[in-house]
Design a protein around this motif. Structure first.
Motif, PDB file in Angstrom:
ATOM      1  N   ILE A  68       1.041  -1.125  -0.113  1.00 33.00           N
ATOM      2  CA  ILE A  68      -0.006   0.065  -0.147  1.00 33.00           C
ATOM      3  C   ILE A  68       1.016   1.364   0.036  1.00 33.00           C
ATOM      4  N   LEU A  69       1.960   1.213   0.693  1.00 37.07           N
ATOM      5  CA  LEU A  69       3.079   2.418   0.883  1.00 37.07           C
ATOM      6  C   LEU A  69       4.363   1.910   0.641  1.00 37.07           C
ATOM      7  N   GLU A  70       4.799   3.000   0.030  1.00 37.79           N
ATOM      8  CA  GLU A  70       6.593   2.929  -0.091  1.00 37.79           C
ATOM      9  C   GLU A  70       7.126   4.341   0.453  1.00 37.79           C
ATOM     10  N   CYS A  71       7.895   4.014   1.445  1.00 39.76           N
ATOM     11  CA  CYS A  71       8.528   5.247   2.244  1.00 39.76           C
ATOM     12  C   CYS A  71      10.190   5.220   2.075  1.00 39.76           C
ATOM     13  N   ASP A  72      10.577   6.508   1.749  1.00 37.21           N
ATOM     14  CA  ASP A  72      11.715   6.799   1.772  1.00 37.21           C
ATOM     15  C   ASP A  72      12.312   7.453   2.931  1.00 37.21           C
ATOM     16  N   LEU A  73      12.655   7.170   4.048  1.00 35.65           N
ATOM     17  CA  LEU A  73      12.963   8.132   5.292  1.00 35.65           C
ATOM     18  C   LEU A  73      14.192   7.934   5.516  1.00 35.65           C
ATOM     19  N   ALA A  74      15.217   7.530   4.610  1.00 34.94           N
ATOM     20  CA  ALA A  74      16.712   7.493   4.918  1.00 34.94           C
ATOM     21  C   ALA A  74      17.334   8.881   5.675  1.00 34.94           C
ATOM     22  N   GLN A  75      16.819  10.043   4.988  1.00 34.83           N
ATOM     23  CA  GLN A  75      17.436  11.231   5.569  1.00 34.83           C
ATOM     24  C   GLN A  75      16.913  11.581   6.880  1.00 34.83           C
TER      25      GLN A  75
END
Length: 248
Positions: A68-75
């Motif tokens: 449902i969701l794709e998150c790029d939270l690396a920063q």
């Protein structure tokens, strides 16, 4: 997309809403118990934040696993353990707070007063030490207290969610006033998404294109402003200009 694929995607989406509803009920039940087991104070707020972060992370990871969701939270990794800082972000969706809370364990958010009246969120917000935004004068005191406790204070200075495809709303001056009062720095965040889901005017039950993609980037860091009017205005205008440039 075939009819079968559409039905499968819809089933996955609505099943995920049901699971998230159960997670939120468990989150609020745990917060309710904490509120009645521990006296009001920094200790209860710290435990409440840890509980909220754990359950938010569970919700986000479930949504990612369900496609449902794709998150790029690396920063955000570089911000996790930085105390006493004011975070300012744009606000494209109701999912923003959930995603940020899942990545930042010491987060305290300034929220609309109306959200405090919701039966499935009220206990959680109170237990985690979130701040009800009734007016700027009533906001500065609790915000200063939370920052002294070593928390990160999150504000959405647009004051409301953006409408998909539009420019950000004019900035409200609350974050600049708090930065002046506490003499603490401001870190900007840019929330980027290709999804209109839960933007202003998007119904909760209306299925968006899937997966919903989110990327959160760190923006400019502004040192604590001086306490004169010009410094506060300059900070406000700099943040507003930066957001408009990146969301145009």
């Amino acid at each position: 997309m075939s009819l079968f694929s559409k039905l499968s995607t819809s089933l996955r989406f609505y099943a995920s809403l049901a699971v998230i509803g159960i997670i939120f009920l468990a989150l609020d039940a745990g917060s309710f118990l904490l509120r009645h087991a521990l006296p009001e104070g920094p200790k209860r707020r710290k435990i409440g934040q840890a509980w909220l972060c754990f359950m938010a992370r569970l919700a986000v990871r479930y949504l990612e696993a369900a496609g449902i969701l794709e998150c790029d939270l690396a920063q955000l990794n570089t911000l996790k353990n930085i105390p006493n800082i004011i975070l300012v972000a744009n606000h494209p969706s109701r999912l923003d707070s959930l995603i940020l809370a899942s990545a930042l364990p010491h987060l305290v958010c300034v929220t609309k007063a109306s959200i405090w009246e919701r039966p499935t969120l009220g206990s959680t917000l109170r237990t985690a030490g979130y701040i009800r935004h009734d007016s700027l004068l009533r906001l500065i005191g609790p915000a200063s207290e939370r920052l002294k406790e070593g928390n990160q204070l999150l504000l959405f200075p647009e004051g409301t969610r953006s409408r998909a495809g539009t420019e950000p709303s004019p900035m409200q001056p609350g974050f600049a006033a708090i930065a002046q009062r506490t003499r603490l720095p401001v870190q900007t965040l840019l929330i980027k998404t290709d999804s209109p889901y839960l933007s202003q005017g998007w119904p909760f039950l209306k299925q968006p294109p899937l997966p919903m993609r989110y990327q959160i980037q760190t923006g400019p860091y502004f040192p604590a402003p001086a306490r004169d009017e010009a410094s506060g205005r300059a900070l406000l205008e700099a943040v507003e200009s930066w957001l408009k440039d990146h969301l145009a």
